[in-house]
Design a protein around this motif. Sequence first.
Motif, short mmCIF file in Angstrom:
data_model
loop_
_atom_site.label_atom_id
_atom_site.label_comp_id
_atom_site.label_asym_id
_atom_site.label_seq_id
_atom_site.Cartn_x
_atom_site.Cartn_y
_atom_site.Cartn_z
N LYS A 24 0.85 -1.20 0.00
CA LYS A 24 0.00 0.00 0.00
C LYS A 24 0.89 1.25 0.00
N ALA A 25 1.95 1.24 0.79
CA ALA A 25 2.88 2.38 0.80
C ALA A 25 3.52 2.56 -0.57
N LEU A 26 3.94 1.46 -1.19
CA LEU A 26 4.54 1.55 -2.51
C LEU A 26 3.53 2.00 -3.56
N TRP A 27 2.28 1.60 -3.38
CA TRP A 27 1.21 2.04 -4.29
C TRP A 27 1.07 3.56 -4.23
N TYR A 28 0.97 4.08 -3.00
CA TYR A 28 0.86 5.53 -2.85
C TYR A 28 2.09 6.24 -3.44
N ASP A 29 3.26 5.69 -3.18
CA ASP A 29 4.48 6.28 -3.73
C ASP A 29 4.43 6.26 -5.25
N GLY A 30 3.97 5.16 -5.82
CA GLY A 30 3.84 5.06 -7.27
C GLY A 30 2.89 6.08 -7.85
N LYS A 31 1.93 6.52 -7.05
CA LYS A 31 0.98 7.55 -7.47
C LYS A 31 1.54 8.96 -7.25
N GLY A 32 2.72 9.05 -6.67
CA GLY A 32 3.30 10.35 -6.38
C GLY A 32 2.82 10.94 -5.08
N GLU A 33 2.26 10.11 -4.22
CA GLU A 33 1.72 10.57 -2.94
C GLU A 33 2.66 10.15 -1.79
N TRP A 34 3.82 10.82 -1.74
CA TRP A 34 4.85 10.46 -0.77
C TRP A 34 4.32 10.51 0.66
N ASN A 35 3.58 11.55 1.00
CA ASN A 35 3.09 11.69 2.38
C ASN A 35 2.18 10.53 2.77
N ASN A 36 1.28 10.14 1.88
CA ASN A 36 0.42 8.98 2.18
C ASN A 36 1.24 7.72 2.31
N ALA A 37 2.24 7.57 1.44
CA ALA A 37 3.12 6.40 1.52
C ALA A 37 3.83 6.37 2.87
N HIS A 38 4.38 7.49 3.26
CA HIS A 38 5.11 7.59 4.53
C HIS A 38 4.19 7.32 5.72
N ASN A 39 2.97 7.83 5.65
CA ASN A 39 2.01 7.61 6.74
C ASN A 39 1.69 6.13 6.94
N GLU A 40 1.77 5.34 5.91
CA GLU A 40 1.51 3.91 6.03
C GLU A 40 2.54 3.20 6.90
N VAL A 41 3.79 3.65 6.87
CA VAL A 41 4.86 2.92 7.57
C VAL A 41 5.50 3.70 8.71
N ASP A 42 5.21 4.97 8.82
CA ASP A 42 5.89 5.84 9.79
C ASP A 42 5.76 5.35 11.23
N HIS A 43 4.65 4.77 11.58
CA HIS A 43 4.40 4.35 12.97
C HIS A 43 4.76 2.89 13.22
N LEU A 44 5.33 2.21 12.21
CA LEU A 44 5.65 0.78 12.33
C LEU A 44 7.15 0.56 12.43
N SER A 45 7.56 -0.54 13.05
CA SER A 45 8.98 -0.80 13.22
C SER A 45 9.39 -2.21 12.77
N ASP A 46 8.48 -2.95 12.14
CA ASP A 46 8.85 -4.28 11.65
C ASP A 46 9.84 -4.13 10.48
N ILE A 47 10.51 -5.20 10.13
CA ILE A 47 11.56 -5.15 9.11
C ILE A 47 11.01 -4.71 7.76
N SER A 48 9.87 -5.22 7.35
CA SER A 48 9.30 -4.86 6.05
C SER A 48 8.96 -3.38 5.99
N SER A 49 8.32 -2.87 7.01
CA SER A 49 7.97 -1.45 7.05
C SER A 49 9.22 -0.58 7.11
N SER A 50 10.22 -1.05 7.86
CA SER A 50 11.48 -0.30 7.94
C SER A 50 12.14 -0.21 6.57
#
Length: 94
Positions: A24-50
């Motif tokens: 989902k974060a990569l999808w938003y990034d692909g759409k040019g929506e960096w902030n939405n992409a960042h919001n998907e992972v910003d609060h997570l600390s697992d390896i994939s999100s990191s």
Amino acid sequence: MTLAEFRDSLKLDQPKPNLSVPLKALWYDGKGEWNNAHNEVDHLSDISSSRIHAYLHRKEGDIWNADYWYRKAKETRPNVSLEEEWEMLVTRFL
């Protein structure tokens, strides 16, 4: 889903509901929506999100912060273009 199908889904207004957080974060990034992409992972600390977090900060140009997140993901910053990294990540998480 293939990389081509994922890329094609960028034409949609919203990500498909069954996407994982990294995709989902990569999808938003692909759409040019960096902030939405960042919001998907910003609060997570697992390896994939990191790992996604690292890529996003690299794209932003914040290399120090990106390298911090690459270390959290137990990886090093790849020596490839941002587009290649995005494709590698989408393929990995599909």
